[in-house]
Design an enzyme around this catalytic site. Structure first.
Site, mmCIF file in Angstrom:
data_model
loop_
_atom_site.group_PDB
_atom_site.id
_atom_site.type_symbol
_atom_site.label_atom_id
_atom_site.label_comp_id
_atom_site.label_asym_id
_atom_site.label_seq_id
_atom_site.Cartn_x
_atom_site.Cartn_y
_atom_site.Cartn_z
ATOM 1 N N SER A 110 0.791 -1.224 0.000
ATOM 2 C CA SER A 110 0.000 0.000 0.000
ATOM 3 C C SER A 110 0.821 1.271 0.000
ATOM 4 O O SER A 110 1.950 1.291 0.494
ATOM 5 C CB SER A 110 -0.885 0.048 1.264
ATOM 6 N N ILE A 121 -6.432 7.985 2.547
ATOM 7 C CA ILE A 121 -6.734 7.095 1.434
ATOM 8 C C ILE A 121 -5.554 6.139 1.250
ATOM 9 O O ILE A 121 -4.429 6.565 1.002
ATOM 10 C CB ILE A 121 -6.956 7.894 0.131
ATOM 11 N N GLU A 122 -5.836 4.860 1.396
ATOM 12 C CA GLU A 122 -4.841 3.811 1.180
ATOM 13 C C GLU A 122 -5.138 3.170 -0.168
ATOM 14 O O GLU A 122 -6.267 2.765 -0.437
ATOM 15 C CB GLU A 122 -4.934 2.774 2.301
ATOM 16 N N ILE A 123 -4.137 3.094 -1.018
ATOM 17 C CA ILE A 123 -4.283 2.445 -2.328
ATOM 18 C C ILE A 123 -3.362 1.238 -2.321
ATOM 19 O O ILE A 123 -2.159 1.369 -2.033
ATOM 20 C CB ILE A 123 -3.934 3.401 -3.479
#
Length: 127
Positions: A110, A121-123
């Protein structure tokens, strides 16, 4: 016995609708849609994020709708290295990562960013 199958949508409360729309469409690549009577949302996959502007929320709403209180994790549709390159191209700062985490179903890799309201916001990508 499980009662819930999956998430259909969630509601995001923002302060600056234009900045929020730019972030979720241009930076995260979600599709902007309008529906109902003046409502708007960001659509991705089979889910969506409905948008409320602080002070102009639709009823019923959360007990204390505030901006900046969410911590969301999204699984990327592209490799995380491509996400990182896109974020750099957009001049959107990564505040942490890439790091290994534990997702809902497996380990993930991440990066963390903040949206215009400072929601975390974690992607991620599965590893």
């Amino acid at each position: 016995m499980a009662i819930i199958d999956h998430l259909d949508h969630l509601v995001l409360t923002c302060i600056d609708e234009a900045a929020t729309r730019h972030f979720y469409t241009s930076v995260l690549g979600m599709k902007f849609e309008t529906f109902g009577e003046g409502r708007s949302a960001f659509q991705f996959g089979n889910q969506k994020i409905n948008l409320h502007v602080r002070g102009k929320e639709f009823e019923p709403k959360a007990h204390l709708p505030v901006s900046g209180a969410l911590d969301l994790c999204f699984i990327a549709a592209i490799p995380l290295d491509n996400v990182i390159a896109h974020l750099k191209q957009c001049n959107w700062p990564i505040i942490e990562g890439p790091v290994e985490r534990t997702g809902a179903t497996q380990k993930i890799r991440s990066v963390y960013i903040r949206d215009p309201d400072l929601n975390l916001i974690e992607i991620s990508e599965p590893i």
